[in-house]
Design an enzyme around this catalytic site. Structure first.
Site, PDB file in Angstrom:
ATOM      1  N   ASP A  24      -5.117  -4.462 -14.998  1.00  0.00           N
ATOM      2  CA  ASP A  24      -4.442  -3.933 -13.797  1.00  0.00           C
ATOM      3  C   ASP A  24      -5.284  -3.911 -12.519  1.00  0.00           C
ATOM      4  OD1 ASP A  24      -2.574  -3.570 -15.749  1.00  0.00           O
ATOM      5  OD2 ASP A  24      -2.415  -1.398 -15.557  1.00  0.00           O
ATOM      6  N   LYS A 129       3.252  -5.662 -17.746  1.00  0.00           N
ATOM      7  CA  LYS A 129       3.524  -4.579 -18.695  1.00  0.00           C
ATOM      8  C   LYS A 129       4.183  -3.398 -17.986  1.00  0.00           C
ATOM      9  CE  LYS A 129      -1.170  -2.617 -18.359  1.00  0.00           C
ATOM     10  NZ  LYS A 129      -0.828  -1.322 -17.787  1.00  0.00           N
ATOM     11  N   CYS A 162      -4.710   3.320 -18.077  1.00  0.00           N
ATOM     12  CA  CYS A 162      -4.289   2.068 -18.724  1.00  0.00           C
ATOM     13  C   CYS A 162      -5.374   1.426 -19.574  1.00  0.00           C
ATOM     14  CB  CYS A 162      -3.759   1.107 -17.663  1.00  0.00           C
ATOM     15  SG  CYS A 162      -2.224   1.722 -16.941  1.00  0.00           S
TER      16      CYS A 162
HETATM   17  N1  TIU Z   1      -3.286   0.956 -14.496  1.00  0.00           N
HETATM   18  C1  TIU Z   1      -3.264   2.294 -14.532  1.00  0.00           C
HETATM   19  O1  TIU Z   1      -4.225   2.927 -14.928  1.00  0.00           O
HETATM   20  N2  TIU Z   1      -2.115   2.934 -14.064  1.00  0.00           N
HETATM   21  C2  TIU Z   1      -2.108   4.181 -13.502  1.00  0.00           C
HETATM   22  O2  TIU Z   1      -1.061   4.690 -13.124  1.00  0.00           O
HETATM   23  N3  TIU Z   1      -3.317   4.796 -13.342  1.00  0.00           N
HETATM   24  C3  TIU Z   1      -3.574   5.962 -12.710  1.00  0.00           C
HETATM   25  O3  TIU Z   1      -4.718   6.409 -12.783  1.00  0.00           O
HETATM   26  N4  TIU Z   1      -2.623   6.559 -12.028  1.00  0.00           N
END
Ligand code: TIU
Length: 221
Positions: A24, A129, A162
Site C-alpha cells: 500500500d 485489495k 495493513c
Molecule cells: N494500508 C493501511 O495500512 N491502511 C490503513 O488504513 N492504515 C491506517 O493506518 N489507517
C-alpha cells in the site's frame, strides 16, 4: 542457503522461493490530500521510508526475485466497501468521496496509485485489495503458489494495520514472513515499534524482523 541476520532468529532464506510484498505505498496514504491525511494523520513520517523501500525493491529486481505490490482500494460503485469501514472514525472525507487526488481509495483514481517513486515495472504483480490483509478477497495466494513462493519479505505501510494484518494472514497460510523494519512505517512510531515487538515475541510467533541492509546482503550472497 543464504541467511538473513534477523530477530529473534537468523532467517534461512531460499532465493528460489522468496518474494517481496510491498504493502500500500499509495498516494492516498503517503501524500497530502489522501485518505491517510483525511483521518488526521501526518503523512511525512511515511514518506521518510520511500528511499529504503526503493532500495529493497531494487535489490529484489536485481536478484531476479518477484516483487508484488498491493493497493488498498475499492470498486468505483463501492460495492466492496462495508458500511462499518466507510463510517469508521471521524474522517474529514470518507472513502469514495472526491478529494484533491480523486475519489478516496477508489480503484483507478490518482490517489489509489502507487507513488511514482516506487512504481511497479514489467510484469510485477499489483494486487488490489478491499481489506487490510492482502490475502482477503484477492488472488494473492494463487499467484504465490503459481510461482512456488514460500517465504515473504514485507515492506510498506502502515506497520500495524495493513502490513501486520497481511503478515498474520501469511503466517496462517504457511508462509515464512520477515518484516523489513526500516522499510515499514506507521503514522504512530509507538505502533510501528509495538508491531515489530509483538510479531517477533514468543520466538517469532508471527515472523521475524530484519534491517533492509541485512536482507539485501543475503540476496547478494
Ligand atoms: N494500508 C493501511 O495500512 N491502511 C490503513 O488504513 N492504515 C491506517 O493506518 N489507517
Amino acid at each position: 542457503m543464504a541467511v538473513i541476520k534477523a530477530h529473534p532468529f537468523d532467517f534461512p532464506c531460499d532465493n528460489k522461493h522468496l518474494a517481496l510484498i510491498v504493502i500500500d505505498m499509495q498516494r492516498d496514504f503517503v501524500e497530502e490530500g489522501g485518505f491517510g491525511a483525511s483521518l488526521g494523520n501526518d503523512v511525512s513520517r511515511l514518506r521518510a521510508i520511500i528511499p529504503t523501500v526503493a532500495r529493497l525493491i531494487d535489490g529484489f529486481r536485481a536478484a531476479g526475485l518477484p516483487v508484488v505490490h498491493t493497493r488498498e482500494c475499492h470498486r468505483p460503485d463501492l460495492s466492496d466497501l462495508p458500511v462499518s469501514k466507510r463510517d469508521r472514525g471521524a474522517p474529514s472525507l470518507r472513502i469514495g468521496d472526491p478529494g484533491p487526488m480523486g475519489r478516496l481509495l477508489v480503484a483507478g483514481e490518482p490517489g489509489a496509485e502507487i507513488i511514482p517513486e516506487l512504481s511497479p515495472i514489467g510484469d510485477e504483480v499489483v494486487i488490489d485489495k478491499p481489506g487490510k490483509g492482502a490475502f482477503y478477497a484477492t488472488d494473492l495466494q494463487d499467484i504465490l503458489k503459481a510461482r512456488d513462493v514460500r517465504q515473504l519479505v514485507f515492506a510498506g505501510v502502515t506497520t500495524e494495520v495493513c502490513v501486520q494484518t497481511t503478515m498474520r494472514e501469511a503466517n496462517d497460510r504457511g508462509y515464512d514472513g520477515i518484516l523489513a523494519t526500516d522499510a515499514t512505517e506507521s503514522y504512530f512510531a509507538a505502533f510501528r515499534d509495538a508491531t515489530i515487538a509483538m510479531i517477533t515475541a514468543q520466538g517469532g510467533i508471527v515472523g521475524c524482523a530484519a534491517e533492509t541492509d541485512h536482507i539485501l546482503e543475503a540476496l547478494n550472497g
